[in-house]
Design a protein around this motif. Structure first.
Motif, mmCIF file in Angstrom:
data_model
loop_
_atom_site.group_PDB
_atom_site.id
_atom_site.type_symbol
_atom_site.label_atom_id
_atom_site.label_comp_id
_atom_site.label_asym_id
_atom_site.label_seq_id
_atom_site.Cartn_x
_atom_site.Cartn_y
_atom_site.Cartn_z
ATOM 1 N N ALA A 161 0.940 16.043 20.775
ATOM 2 C CA ALA A 161 0.085 16.851 19.906
ATOM 3 C C ALA A 161 -1.381 16.724 20.317
ATOM 4 O O ALA A 161 -2.125 17.711 20.321
ATOM 5 N N VAL A 162 -1.811 15.530 20.676
ATOM 6 C CA VAL A 162 -3.189 15.330 21.109
ATOM 7 C C VAL A 162 -3.446 16.071 22.409
ATOM 8 O O VAL A 162 -4.483 16.723 22.581
ATOM 9 N N ARG A 163 -2.502 16.024 23.334
ATOM 10 C CA ARG A 163 -2.670 16.749 24.596
ATOM 11 C C ARG A 163 -2.728 18.251 24.367
ATOM 12 O O ARG A 163 -3.500 18.965 24.999
ATOM 13 N N ALA A 164 -1.915 18.741 23.436
ATOM 14 C CA ALA A 164 -1.927 20.170 23.138
ATOM 15 C C ALA A 164 -3.258 20.583 22.509
ATOM 16 O O ALA A 164 -3.806 21.643 22.833
ATOM 17 N N GLN A 165 -3.792 19.746 21.628
ATOM 18 C CA GLN A 165 -5.091 20.051 21.031
ATOM 19 C C GLN A 165 -6.195 20.046 22.090
ATOM 20 O O GLN A 165 -7.100 20.887 22.062
ATOM 21 N N ALA A 166 -6.137 19.111 23.035
ATOM 22 C CA ALA A 166 -7.131 19.066 24.094
ATOM 23 C C ALA A 166 -7.039 20.293 24.990
ATOM 24 O O ALA A 166 -8.055 20.889 25.368
ATOM 25 N N ALA A 167 -5.817 20.725 25.317
ATOM 26 C CA ALA A 167 -5.644 21.914 26.145
ATOM 27 C C ALA A 167 -6.162 23.156 25.427
ATOM 28 O O ALA A 167 -6.796 24.026 26.034
ATOM 29 N N GLU A 168 -5.919 23.252 24.124
ATOM 30 C CA GLU A 168 -6.418 24.386 23.340
ATOM 31 C C GLU A 168 -7.944 24.386 23.290
ATOM 32 O O GLU A 168 -8.577 25.435 23.391
ATOM 33 N N ALA A 169 -8.554 23.207 23.167
ATOM 34 C CA ALA A 169 -10.019 23.114 23.143
ATOM 35 C C ALA A 169 -10.615 23.532 24.479
ATOM 36 O O ALA A 169 -11.665 24.176 24.523
ATOM 37 N N VAL A 170 -9.938 23.218 25.584
ATOM 38 C CA VAL A 170 -10.413 23.655 26.902
ATOM 39 C C VAL A 170 -10.303 25.164 27.014
ATOM 40 O O VAL A 170 -11.219 25.840 27.497
ATOM 41 N N ARG A 171 -9.190 25.734 26.548
ATOM 42 C CA ARG A 171 -8.993 27.189 26.637
ATOM 43 C C ARG A 171 -10.015 27.953 25.804
ATOM 44 O O ARG A 171 -10.498 29.008 26.220
ATOM 45 N N THR A 172 -10.359 27.428 24.652
ATOM 46 C CA THR A 172 -11.312 28.133 23.785
ATOM 47 C C THR A 172 -12.766 27.810 24.124
ATOM 48 O O THR A 172 -13.672 28.364 23.517
ATOM 49 N N GLY A 173 -13.006 26.890 25.074
ATOM 50 C CA GLY A 173 -14.362 26.582 25.496
ATOM 51 C C GLY A 173 -15.079 25.582 24.602
ATOM 52 O O GLY A 173 -16.302 25.459 24.676
ATOM 53 N N GLN A 174 -14.353 24.872 23.776
ATOM 54 C CA GLN A 174 -14.992 23.889 22.888
ATOM 55 C C GLN A 174 -15.391 22.620 23.635
ATOM 56 O O GLN A 174 -16.321 21.932 23.228
ATOM 57 N N ILE A 175 -14.693 22.290 24.701
ATOM 58 C CA ILE A 175 -15.046 21.130 25.517
ATOM 59 C C ILE A 175 -15.172 21.577 26.964
ATOM 60 O O ILE A 175 -14.530 22.532 27.391
ATOM 61 N N PRO A 176 -16.037 20.904 27.769
ATOM 62 C CA PRO A 176 -16.236 21.315 29.154
ATOM 63 C C PRO A 176 -15.027 20.991 30.017
ATOM 64 O O PRO A 176 -14.242 20.086 29.715
ATOM 65 N N HIS A 177 -14.899 21.723 31.104
ATOM 66 C CA HIS A 177 -13.779 21.546 32.009
ATOM 67 C C HIS A 177 -14.255 21.799 33.428
ATOM 68 O O HIS A 177 -15.075 22.685 33.666
ATOM 69 N N GLY A 178 -13.744 21.050 34.370
ATOM 70 C CA GLY A 178 -14.079 21.277 35.779
ATOM 71 C C GLY A 178 -15.323 20.519 36.202
ATOM 72 O O GLY A 178 -15.721 19.531 35.596
ATOM 73 N N GLU A 179 -15.947 21.018 37.275
ATOM 74 C CA GLU A 179 -17.072 20.324 37.868
ATOM 75 C C GLU A 179 -18.400 20.659 37.206
ATOM 76 O O GLU A 179 -19.390 20.008 37.457
ATOM 77 N N ILE A 180 -18.457 21.676 36.407
ATOM 78 C CA ILE A 180 -19.716 22.086 35.796
ATOM 79 C C ILE A 180 -20.198 21.015 34.838
ATOM 80 O O ILE A 180 -21.348 20.633 34.850
#
Length: 97
Positions: free
Chosen positions: A75-94
């Motif tokens: 469930a925590v991993r799914a919430q983190a993936a959803e936050a990345v998809r919606t742009g709530q947390i940064p992702h990648g090299e930026i």
């Protein structure tokens, strides 16, 4: 003359300081502490064992609060993936939003 007076005064101060450093007993008797007790070795060992069992795992002076999570890992991993998809947390090299 000035150099000689300065040299002699430094030598006098050094000699005076060295006498102060040797003012104690030569056998270090101030460190010999004597204890007289009526407790047996078994009593001392039992007390030491009970202290080890009842001591706190929190480091001295620390205000660490332990937390036990009841959340499911998936469930925590799914919430983190959803936050990345919606742009709530940064992702990648930026690294920023």
């Amino acid at each position: 003359m000035n150099t000689t007076a300065r040299f002699l005064s430094i030598a006098a101060v050094a000699a005076f300081a060295s006498f102060g450093a040797q003012a104690d007993e030569a056998d270090a008797s101030q460190f010999a502490t004597k204890f007289e007790t009526n407790r047996t070795r078994a009593e001392v060992q039992a007390e030491a064992a009970s202290v080890a069992q009842t001591r706190s795992t929190e480091p001295a002076g620390s205000r660490v609060v332990t937390y036990s999570s009841t959340a499911d890992r998936a469930a925590v991993r799914a919430q983190a993936a959803e936050a990345v998809r919606t742009g709530q947390i940064p992702h990648g090299e930026i690294g920023s939003m």
